[in-house]
Design a protein around this motif. Structure first.
Motif, PDB file in Angstrom:
ATOM      1  N   THR A 168       0.859  -1.181   0.000  1.00  0.00           N
ATOM      2  CA  THR A 168       0.000   0.000   0.000  1.00  0.00           C
ATOM      3  C   THR A 168       0.898   1.235   0.000  1.00  0.00           C
ATOM      4  O   THR A 168       2.022   1.188   0.485  1.00  0.00           O
ATOM      5  CB  THR A 168      -0.913   0.026   1.248  1.00  0.00           C
ATOM      6  N   PRO A 169       0.424   2.327  -0.532  1.00  0.00           N
ATOM      7  CA  PRO A 169       1.251   3.536  -0.585  1.00  0.00           C
ATOM      8  C   PRO A 169       1.555   4.085   0.804  1.00  0.00           C
ATOM      9  O   PRO A 169       0.726   4.035   1.701  1.00  0.00           O
ATOM     10  CB  PRO A 169       0.397   4.534  -1.362  1.00  0.00           C
ATOM     11  N   ILE A 170       2.763   4.576   0.963  1.00  0.00           N
ATOM     12  CA  ILE A 170       3.174   5.301   2.167  1.00  0.00           C
ATOM     13  C   ILE A 170       3.937   6.532   1.706  1.00  0.00           C
ATOM     14  O   ILE A 170       4.328   6.630   0.545  1.00  0.00           O
ATOM     15  CB  ILE A 170       4.073   4.428   3.090  1.00  0.00           C
ATOM     16  N   THR A 171       4.131   7.477   2.597  1.00  0.00           N
ATOM     17  CA  THR A 171       5.051   8.579   2.321  1.00  0.00           C
ATOM     18  C   THR A 171       6.187   8.467   3.325  1.00  0.00           C
ATOM     19  O   THR A 171       6.009   7.948   4.429  1.00  0.00           O
ATOM     20  CB  THR A 171       4.378   9.958   2.415  1.00  0.00           C
ATOM     21  N   ALA A 172       7.347   8.919   2.939  1.00  0.00           N
ATOM     22  CA  ALA A 172       8.513   8.774   3.796  1.00  0.00           C
ATOM     23  C   ALA A 172       9.442   9.962   3.642  1.00  0.00           C
ATOM     24  O   ALA A 172       9.460  10.625   2.611  1.00  0.00           O
ATOM     25  CB  ALA A 172       9.252   7.481   3.454  1.00  0.00           C
ATOM     26  N   LEU A 173      10.209  10.184   4.682  1.00  0.00           N
ATOM     27  CA  LEU A 173      11.154  11.291   4.723  1.00  0.00           C
ATOM     28  C   LEU A 173      12.443  10.781   5.338  1.00  0.00           C
ATOM     29  O   LEU A 173      12.424  10.203   6.425  1.00  0.00           O
ATOM     30  CB  LEU A 173      10.564  12.415   5.577  1.00  0.00           C
ATOM     31  N   GLN A 174      13.568  10.962   4.644  1.00  0.00           N
ATOM     32  CA  GLN A 174      14.849  10.525   5.190  1.00  0.00           C
ATOM     33  C   GLN A 174      15.395  11.589   6.138  1.00  0.00           C
ATOM     34  O   GLN A 174      15.325  12.786   5.860  1.00  0.00           O
ATOM     35  CB  GLN A 174      15.851  10.246   4.076  1.00  0.00           C
ATOM     36  N   ILE A 175      15.952  11.145   7.258  1.00  0.00           N
ATOM     37  CA  ILE A 175      16.527  12.041   8.258  1.00  0.00           C
ATOM     38  C   ILE A 175      17.880  12.536   7.756  1.00  0.00           C
ATOM     39  O   ILE A 175      18.752  11.744   7.400  1.00  0.00           O
ATOM     40  CB  ILE A 175      16.724  11.314   9.609  1.00  0.00           C
ATOM     41  N   THR A 176      18.046  13.847   7.738  1.00  0.00           N
ATOM     42  CA  THR A 176      19.321  14.462   7.389  1.00  0.00           C
ATOM     43  C   THR A 176      19.756  15.346   8.544  1.00  0.00           C
ATOM     44  O   THR A 176      19.020  15.516   9.523  1.00  0.00           O
ATOM     45  CB  THR A 176      19.211  15.300   6.097  1.00  0.00           C
ATOM     46  N   LEU A 177      20.916  15.935   8.433  1.00  0.00           N
ATOM     47  CA  LEU A 177      21.421  16.804   9.501  1.00  0.00           C
ATOM     48  C   LEU A 177      20.618  18.091   9.653  1.00  0.00           C
ATOM     49  O   LEU A 177      20.621  18.695  10.721  1.00  0.00           O
ATOM     50  CB  LEU A 177      22.895  17.153   9.252  1.00  0.00           C
ATOM     51  N   ASP A 178      19.933  18.510   8.590  1.00  0.00           N
ATOM     52  CA  ASP A 178      19.313  19.830   8.641  1.00  0.00           C
ATOM     53  C   ASP A 178      17.829  19.868   8.279  1.00  0.00           C
ATOM     54  O   ASP A 178      17.317  20.908   7.896  1.00  0.00           O
ATOM     55  CB  ASP A 178      20.087  20.794   7.746  1.00  0.00           C
ATOM     56  N   ASN A 179      17.104  18.754   8.440  1.00  0.00           N
ATOM     57  CA  ASN A 179      15.686  18.803   8.062  1.00  0.00           C
ATOM     58  C   ASN A 179      14.726  18.551   9.221  1.00  0.00           C
ATOM     59  O   ASN A 179      13.615  18.090   9.027  1.00  0.00           O
ATOM     60  CB  ASN A 179      15.399  17.842   6.902  1.00  0.00           C
ATOM     61  N   PHE A 180      15.129  18.914  10.446  1.00  0.00           N
ATOM     62  CA  PHE A 180      14.279  18.667  11.608  1.00  0.00           C
ATOM     63  C   PHE A 180      12.917  19.341  11.500  1.00  0.00           C
ATOM     64  O   PHE A 180      11.900  18.749  11.871  1.00  0.00           O
ATOM     65  CB  PHE A 180      14.975  19.078  12.910  1.00  0.00           C
ATOM     66  N   ASP A 181      12.852  20.566  10.993  1.00  0.00           N
ATOM     67  CA  ASP A 181      11.557  21.252  10.869  1.00  0.00           C
ATOM     68  C   ASP A 181      10.623  20.480   9.936  1.00  0.00           C
ATOM     69  O   ASP A 181       9.430  20.372  10.197  1.00  0.00           O
ATOM     70  CB  ASP A 181      11.734  22.689  10.366  1.00  0.00           C
ATOM     71  N   VAL A 182      11.165  19.935   8.856  1.00  0.00           N
ATOM     72  CA  VAL A 182      10.360  19.136   7.930  1.00  0.00           C
ATOM     73  C   VAL A 182       9.916  17.842   8.617  1.00  0.00           C
ATOM     74  O   VAL A 182       8.769  17.422   8.500  1.00  0.00           O
ATOM     75  CB  VAL A 182      11.137  18.835   6.629  1.00  0.00           C
ATOM     76  N   VAL A 183      10.825  17.212   9.382  1.00  0.00           N
ATOM     77  CA  VAL A 183      10.490  15.989  10.117  1.00  0.00           C
ATOM     78  C   VAL A 183       9.350  16.260  11.087  1.00  0.00           C
ATOM     79  O   VAL A 183       8.371  15.516  11.146  1.00  0.00           O
ATOM     80  CB  VAL A 183      11.718  15.439  10.891  1.00  0.00           C
ATOM     81  N   LYS A 184       9.451  17.339  11.851  1.00  0.00           N
ATOM     82  CA  LYS A 184       8.421  17.674  12.858  1.00  0.00           C
ATOM     83  C   LYS A 184       7.072  17.902  12.186  1.00  0.00           C
ATOM     84  O   LYS A 184       6.052  17.414  12.656  1.00  0.00           O
ATOM     85  CB  LYS A 184       8.855  18.891  13.659  1.00  0.00           C
ATOM     86  N   THR A 185       7.044  18.606  11.086  1.00  0.00           N
ATOM     87  CA  THR A 185       5.799  18.845  10.357  1.00  0.00           C
ATOM     88  C   THR A 185       5.255  17.539   9.780  1.00  0.00           C
ATOM     89  O   THR A 185       4.068  17.244   9.899  1.00  0.00           O
ATOM     90  CB  THR A 185       6.017  19.868   9.232  1.00  0.00           C
ATOM     91  N   PHE A 186       6.126  16.743   9.176  1.00  0.00           N
ATOM     92  CA  PHE A 186       5.725  15.474   8.583  1.00  0.00           C
ATOM     93  C   PHE A 186       5.135  14.534   9.635  1.00  0.00           C
ATOM     94  O   PHE A 186       4.205  13.789   9.368  1.00  0.00           O
ATOM     95  CB  PHE A 186       6.938  14.826   7.913  1.00  0.00           C
ATOM     96  N   ALA A 187       5.677  14.592  10.839  1.00  0.00           N
ATOM     97  CA  ALA A 187       5.240  13.707  11.925  1.00  0.00           C
ATOM     98  C   ALA A 187       4.008  14.252  12.642  1.00  0.00           C
ATOM     99  O   ALA A 187       3.722  13.863  13.772  1.00  0.00           O
ATOM    100  CB  ALA A 187       6.377  13.496  12.910  1.00  0.00           C
ATOM    101  N   ASN A 188       3.269  15.113  11.998  1.00  0.00           N
ATOM    102  CA  ASN A 188       2.023  15.653  12.555  1.00  0.00           C
ATOM    103  C   ASN A 188       2.220  16.302  13.917  1.00  0.00           C
ATOM    104  O   ASN A 188       1.388  16.176  14.803  1.00  0.00           O
ATOM    105  CB  ASN A 188       0.964  14.553  12.655  1.00  0.00           C
ATOM    106  N   GLN A 189       3.352  16.953  14.090  1.00  0.00           N
ATOM    107  CA  GLN A 189       3.690  17.643  15.330  1.00  0.00           C
ATOM    108  C   GLN A 189       3.791  16.699  16.526  1.00  0.00           C
ATOM    109  O   GLN A 189       3.649  17.112  17.669  1.00  0.00           O
ATOM    110  CB  GLN A 189       2.694  18.791  15.602  1.00  0.00           C
ATOM    111  N   GLN A 190       4.013  15.401  16.270  1.00  0.00           N
ATOM    112  CA  GLN A 190       4.266  14.471  17.369  1.00  0.00           C
ATOM    113  C   GLN A 190       5.561  14.882  18.039  1.00  0.00           C
ATOM    114  O   GLN A 190       6.474  15.405  17.395  1.00  0.00           O
ATOM    115  CB  GLN A 190       4.358  13.028  16.849  1.00  0.00           C
ATOM    116  N   GLU A 191       5.676  14.605  19.326  1.00  0.00           N
ATOM    117  CA  GLU A 191       6.870  14.984  20.063  1.00  0.00           C
ATOM    118  C   GLU A 191       8.092  14.292  19.463  1.00  0.00           C
ATOM    119  O   GLU A 191       8.116  13.081  19.274  1.00  0.00           O
ATOM    120  CB  GLU A 191       6.728  14.581  21.524  1.00  0.00           C
ATOM    121  N   CYS A 192       9.100  15.090  19.108  1.00  0.00           N
ATOM    122  CA  CYS A 192      10.334  14.521  18.593  1.00  0.00           C
ATOM    123  C   CYS A 192      11.493  15.447  18.935  1.00  0.00           C
ATOM    124  O   CYS A 192      11.299  16.628  19.177  1.00  0.00           O
ATOM    125  CB  CYS A 192      10.261  14.245  17.100  1.00  0.00           C
ATOM    126  N   THR A 193      12.671  14.856  18.973  1.00  0.00           N
ATOM    127  CA  THR A 193      13.869  15.627  19.270  1.00  0.00           C
ATOM    128  C   THR A 193      14.756  15.650  18.033  1.00  0.00           C
ATOM    129  O   THR A 193      14.791  14.679  17.286  1.00  0.00           O
ATOM    130  CB  THR A 193      14.661  15.004  20.443  1.00  0.00           C
TER     131      THR A 193
END
Length: 92
Positions: free
Chosen positions: A17-42
């Protein structure tokens, strides 16, 4: 086939089934936080190159290069880079 999103960092992949994914890089934390629906992350710790994200199954640790996956129900979880590349094919 068209992209699932307008953000070039977030790419569509499929297995069964389709999924969307985002690879973790050194400088994309803001994108990660938004992608994760504002779930708590560090953000990535610069020494250990790891961080954490709160998922439905509890807190998961991610490392540089891992993928954050969002499935069709909106659940977000972490997948090791090697396993991700062996499991999913990008939708082009």
């Amino acid at each position: 086939m068209t992209s699932l999103t307008t953000n070039p960092e977030i790419r569509g992949y499929y297995k069964k089934t389709p999924i969307t994914a985002l690879q973790i890089t050194l400088d994309n934390f803001d994108v990660v936080k938004t992608f994760a629906n504002q779930q708590e992350c560090t953000p990535l710790d610069k020494e250990t190159l790891s961080g954490t994200i709160e998922t439905l199954e509890g807190k998961m640790t991610y490392k540089l290069g891992d993928y954050i996956i969002k499935n069709i129900t909106g659940e977000v979880y972490v997948c090791d880079e090697e396993i991700f590349k062996e499991t999913y094919n990008e939708i082009i």
